[in-house]
Scaffold this active site. Structure first.
Site, PDB file in Angstrom:
ATOM      1  N   CYS A 296     -14.876 -33.748  26.684  1.00 34.63           N
ATOM      2  CA  CYS A 296     -15.713 -34.809  27.247  1.00 34.63           C
ATOM      3  C   CYS A 296     -14.899 -36.102  27.336  1.00 34.63           C
ATOM      4  O   CYS A 296     -13.928 -36.159  28.065  1.00 34.63           O
ATOM      5  CB  CYS A 296     -17.014 -34.948  26.457  1.00 34.63           C
ATOM      6  SG  CYS A 296     -18.287 -35.866  27.352  1.00 34.63           S
TER       7      CYS A 296
ATOM      8  N   HIS B 161     -19.001 -29.539  27.302  1.00 39.99           N
ATOM      9  CA  HIS B 161     -18.901 -29.353  25.855  1.00 39.99           C
ATOM     10  C   HIS B 161     -18.799 -27.865  25.534  1.00 39.99           C
ATOM     11  O   HIS B 161     -19.810 -27.167  25.547  1.00 39.99           O
ATOM     12  CB  HIS B 161     -20.121 -29.967  25.161  1.00 39.99           C
ATOM     13  CG  HIS B 161     -20.100 -31.448  25.171  1.00 39.99           C
ATOM     14  ND1 HIS B 161     -19.558 -32.177  24.140  1.00 39.99           N
ATOM     15  CD2 HIS B 161     -20.515 -32.341  26.097  1.00 39.99           C
ATOM     16  CE1 HIS B 161     -19.659 -33.466  24.425  1.00 39.99           C
ATOM     17  NE2 HIS B 161     -20.234 -33.591  25.604  1.00 39.99           N
TER      18      HIS B 161
ATOM     19  N   GLU C  33     -18.432 -26.458  22.737  1.00 43.96           N
ATOM     20  CA  GLU C  33     -19.180 -26.168  21.506  1.00 43.96           C
ATOM     21  C   GLU C  33     -20.669 -25.982  21.766  1.00 43.96           C
ATOM     22  O   GLU C  33     -21.384 -25.462  20.917  1.00 43.96           O
ATOM     23  CB  GLU C  33     -18.934 -27.260  20.455  1.00 43.96           C
ATOM     24  CG  GLU C  33     -19.657 -28.571  20.695  1.00 43.96           C
ATOM     25  CD  GLU C  33     -19.040 -29.509  21.734  1.00 43.96           C
ATOM     26  OE1 GLU C  33     -19.542 -30.642  21.842  1.00 43.96           O
ATOM     27  OE2 GLU C  33     -18.073 -29.125  22.432  1.00 43.96           O
TER      28      GLU C  33
END
Length: 192
Positions: free
Chosen positions: A65, A172, A174
């Site tokens: 990001c 993202h 994750e």
């Protein structure tokens, strides 16, 4: 990390000496470009250690990001702010051609691989490689070859950028389930 057959130690740190010894470096980021860059500058020796590790020694680097955006020459959020200068280009406000699309861009979008790269090699094998985005700005790279994948949000938006030993994702990983987990595993295994 013992997922995916890996056995790696992960250190979350703001200590430049720990970063200096790292075999792989991940720079996450959430917030405004200038605030994140100023946060890095406030950490004694961090910019020098990152530059040495990534640019001189070739340590594999992943920016996530705003961590990816900081790789750019400059960010144009709330003024003009110098970035790390590793990828030539500017971080600019999203400007979708469809006025119905909201900013910030929040949600799932398909990724389109534009170049072969070991960290994103799995994307072309997926029917719908979805990733989760939360952002209002994106990297407009000066060199098209530095854009490894994009997504459509009222026009092409850089989703993955990189070259040499550096790669960054606007989304993202994750939060991107299987796509993100595989990307992170690929990154840890990557030896550029």
């Amino acid at each position: 990390v013992r997922d995916g057959g890996l056995n790696n130690e992960v250190a979350v740190t703001s200590d430049a000496d720990v970063v200096r010894k790292a075999e792989h470096i991940v720079l996450p980021g959430v917030g405004a470009f200038a605030d994140c860059m100023n946060g890095l500058r406030a950490l004694p020796g961090m910019i020098d250690v990152l530059s040495d590790a990534v640019q001189r020694r070739g340590v594999p680097f992943l920016g996530i990001c705003v961590g990816m955006q900081l790789m750019a020459t400059r960010g144009l959020e709330h003024g003009s702010h110098e970035g790390l200068g590793w990828i030539e280009g500017d971080v600019v406000r999203l400007a979708p051609c469809d006025a119905a699309l909201k900013i910030p861009h929040m949600g799932w979008n398909n990724l389109r691989a534009l170049a072969a790269h070991p960290v994103i090699a799995h994307l072309s094998a997926l029917a719908e490689p979805h990733a989760y985005f939360v952002h209002s700005f994106h990297l407009r790279a000066a060199n098209a070859r530095d854009v490894l994948a994009d997504t459509d949000y009222g026009g092409a938006v850089t989703a993955v950028a990189g070259r040499d030993n550096m790669i960054g994702t606007q989304f993202h990983p994750e939060k991107s389930q299987d796509v993100g987990l595989q990307l992170l595993q690929n990154f840890v295994r990557w030896r550029p």
